[in-house]
Design a protein around this motif. Structure first.
Motif, mmCIF file in Angstrom:
data_model
loop_
_atom_site.group_PDB
_atom_site.id
_atom_site.type_symbol
_atom_site.label_atom_id
_atom_site.label_comp_id
_atom_site.label_asym_id
_atom_site.label_seq_id
_atom_site.Cartn_x
_atom_site.Cartn_y
_atom_site.Cartn_z
ATOM 1 N N VAL A 41 21.428 -0.971 65.587
ATOM 2 C CA VAL A 41 20.285 -0.533 64.779
ATOM 3 C C VAL A 41 20.562 -0.781 63.299
ATOM 4 C CG1 VAL A 41 19.028 1.526 63.997
ATOM 5 C CG2 VAL A 41 19.367 1.122 66.446
ATOM 6 N N LEU A 42 21.768 -0.411 62.845
ATOM 7 C CA LEU A 42 22.079 -0.601 61.420
ATOM 8 C C LEU A 42 22.061 -2.081 61.035
ATOM 9 C CD1 LEU A 42 24.813 2.089 60.668
ATOM 10 C CD2 LEU A 42 22.349 2.194 60.252
ATOM 11 N N ALA A 43 22.431 -2.943 62.001
ATOM 12 C CA ALA A 43 22.419 -4.390 61.713
ATOM 13 C C ALA A 43 20.993 -4.891 61.462
ATOM 14 C CB ALA A 43 23.051 -5.149 62.881
ATOM 15 N N HIS A 44 19.979 -4.147 61.940
ATOM 16 C CA HIS A 44 18.586 -4.584 61.747
ATOM 17 C C HIS A 44 17.796 -3.654 60.833
ATOM 18 C CE1 HIS A 44 19.756 -6.764 65.359
ATOM 19 N NE2 HIS A 44 18.891 -7.667 64.955
ATOM 20 N N GLU A 45 18.508 -2.686 60.235
ATOM 21 C CA GLU A 45 17.823 -1.670 59.425
ATOM 22 C C GLU A 45 17.048 -2.295 58.267
ATOM 23 O OE1 GLU A 45 20.507 0.898 57.417
ATOM 24 O OE2 GLU A 45 19.010 2.478 57.086
ATOM 25 N N SER A 46 17.697 -3.217 57.543
ATOM 26 C CA SER A 46 17.011 -3.759 56.368
ATOM 27 C C SER A 46 15.948 -4.780 56.775
ATOM 28 C CB SER A 46 18.018 -4.379 55.405
ATOM 29 O OG SER A 46 18.755 -5.339 56.099
ATOM 30 N N TRP A 47 16.080 -5.341 57.981
ATOM 31 C CA TRP A 47 15.098 -6.327 58.477
ATOM 32 C C TRP A 47 13.762 -5.656 58.833
ATOM 33 C CZ3 TRP A 47 13.164 -6.037 63.514
ATOM 34 C CH2 TRP A 47 12.404 -7.124 63.949
ATOM 35 N N ALA A 48 13.861 -4.438 59.371
ATOM 36 C CA ALA A 48 12.668 -3.811 59.986
ATOM 37 C C ALA A 48 11.703 -3.202 58.972
ATOM 38 C CB ALA A 48 13.118 -2.740 60.966
ATOM 39 N N ASP A 49 10.393 -3.330 59.264
ATOM 40 C CA ASP A 49 9.362 -2.601 58.501
ATOM 41 C C ASP A 49 9.084 -1.268 59.185
ATOM 42 O OD1 ASP A 49 8.826 -4.951 56.955
ATOM 43 O OD2 ASP A 49 7.629 -5.711 58.644
#
Ligand code: CTP
Length: 396
Positions: A259-267
């Motif tokens: 989840v943290l690996a995609h945290e900044s990617w996600a809206d």
């Protein structure tokens, strides 16, 4: 009215296409059948003509000679192309760009979604040449259903059976309806689903009853509505559309990292998973042997993933779930504040028609302004769309 071209190739499962067509007709869909020469050896075109109530094309050169326009016309008219059964030979031809009969010619001209429902002997299915052909077609956007497992017509057991007609229809309808509402175009949605498992020793673990159905429904609907979707999933027996990026994890710590690996990617992040709150303090390297004494295992706290996300929320929309057995609203409201959520989907998992294994859910949506909306029993797909509708209010 929607138009589906059903391409029928020749195999022992050819007759099952009749059932699929009959079910699609009942949904009000207009069906046009194209049969290969081999398919006609298994079932007569007359059967398909009677079920589909449309002229069946099997011979490119037969009278009336309308084929010149027909294959182009049909491919233009079709909202979807469904090939059932799709034999290894047919898939090989499509993958190689061979168009030597009415079916392969029309598929090649089709711009609509093409759904392949393979059926063949297990060894043929596992043959690397066939697998390569399938991968090639998947990569360019063909929808390929997984065959079912079981006893095959040749007597072997394994993968290769045509899936149940009901499942084929469900899959086809989903592809057909996809794209009707594209209000998540350009949005990046991260969904978590299922339980996590925490190892005790190499053969044992603890987990919970989460089935992943709610999270998978959200991922699927967000994808259908045009979102780019990453689904971080605990161990469950579910599948998702090929276009969804699925990351399989085991423990809560694994889920946190994914989840943290995609945290900044996600809206938008929707945390439908039920991560284990505790894990054994020590994982034994070898199997714990039983003794006469009772066994005590010390558990330590796992990180709270949603709380970690809440610390860094920014403009992201953060949606949590609250699975409760009592004081649903009160506990849910506490979680909104503690985890810094935009809204929470709360349910009492002890209610009939709600909770883990069920295909339905009875939820209350509570937002950070204190608004509470209660819903009757709905399918998880309906609940998924209600949640996404609410998300849209925040993204507009
Ligand atoms: N959650 C999480 N990480 C955990 C536990 C829960 O991210 N380690 C998330 C769940 O995905 C869910 C929300 O937090 O969206 C609430 O989960 P729930 O199990 O209902 O509550 P908890 O916060 O674990 O609190 P409690 O067990 O005390 O009810």
């Amino acid at each position: 009215m929607k138009h589906v071209v059903v391409g029928v190739s020749g195999g022992i499962a050819t007759y099952k296409a009749l059932d699929v067509i009959s079910r699609l007709k009942k949904q009000g869909i207009n069906i046009h059948v194209i049969m290969t020469k081999n398919a006609c050896e298994f079932v007569t075109p007359l059967s398909f003509q009677t079920i589909s109530q449309n002229y069946v094309i099997s011979d490119m050169w037969a009278e009336p000679k309308t084929w010149e326009v027909e294959h182009i016309e049909l491919s233009k008219k079709a909202d979807a192309f469904l090939i059932i059964p799709a034999t290894a030979n047919l898939i090989g031809k499509i993958a190689a760009g061979i168009a030597d009969d009415m079916l392969t010619t029309t598929v090649m001209a089709a711009k609509c979604p093409v759904i392949l429902v393979p059926s063949m002997n297990t060894n043929m299915y596992e043959n690397p040449i066939f697998q390569e052909n399938m991968q090639k077609l998947k990569a360019i956007g063909y929808h390929c259903m997984e065959p079912a497992e079981g006893r095959l017509a040749c007597g072997d057991y394994g993968k290769g059976k045509l899936p149940d007609p009901e499942d084929i229809v469900g899959y086809a309808l989903e592809v057909l309806n996809r794209g009707t509402k594209k209000d998540f175009d350009g949005k990046k949605v991260l969904v978590t689903a299922g339980p996590t498992i925490e190892a005790i020793d190499p053969v044992r673990f603890i987990t919970n009853h989460s089935s992943g159905k709610m999270g998978y429904a959200i991922a699927e609907e967000a994808y259908n509505r045009g979102a780019e979707v990453v689904l971080v999933s605990g161990p469950v027996h579910l599948s998702c559309s090929d276009g969804i990026k699925r990351i399989d994890i085991q423990s809560t710590q694994d889920m946190l990292e994914a989840v943290l690996a995609h945290e900044s990617w996600a809206d938008v992040i929707i945390k439908a998973a039920a991560p284990a709150d505790y894990r054994p303090a020590a994982v034994s390297d070898s199997k714990i042997k039983k003794g006469e004494e009772s066994l005590e295992i010390k558990f330590i706290r796992n990180p709270d993933i949603l709380m970690e996300l809440g610390k860094n929320k920014g403009k992201k929309i953060l949606v949590g779930f609250a699975a409760e057995t009592q004081n649903v609203v009160e506990y849910a409201k506490e979680k909104i504040v503690k985890k810094n959520l935009d809204f929470i989907v709360a349910n009492n998992v002890t209610e009939t028609g709600a909770g883990f294994k069920s295909d339905t859910n009875i939820v209350k949506i509570i937002d950070s302004q204190g608004n509470i909306t209660e819903y009757d029993m709905k399918t998880k797909k309906e609940v998924a769309n209600i949640i996404l509708d609410k998300v849209r209010l925040y993204t507009e």
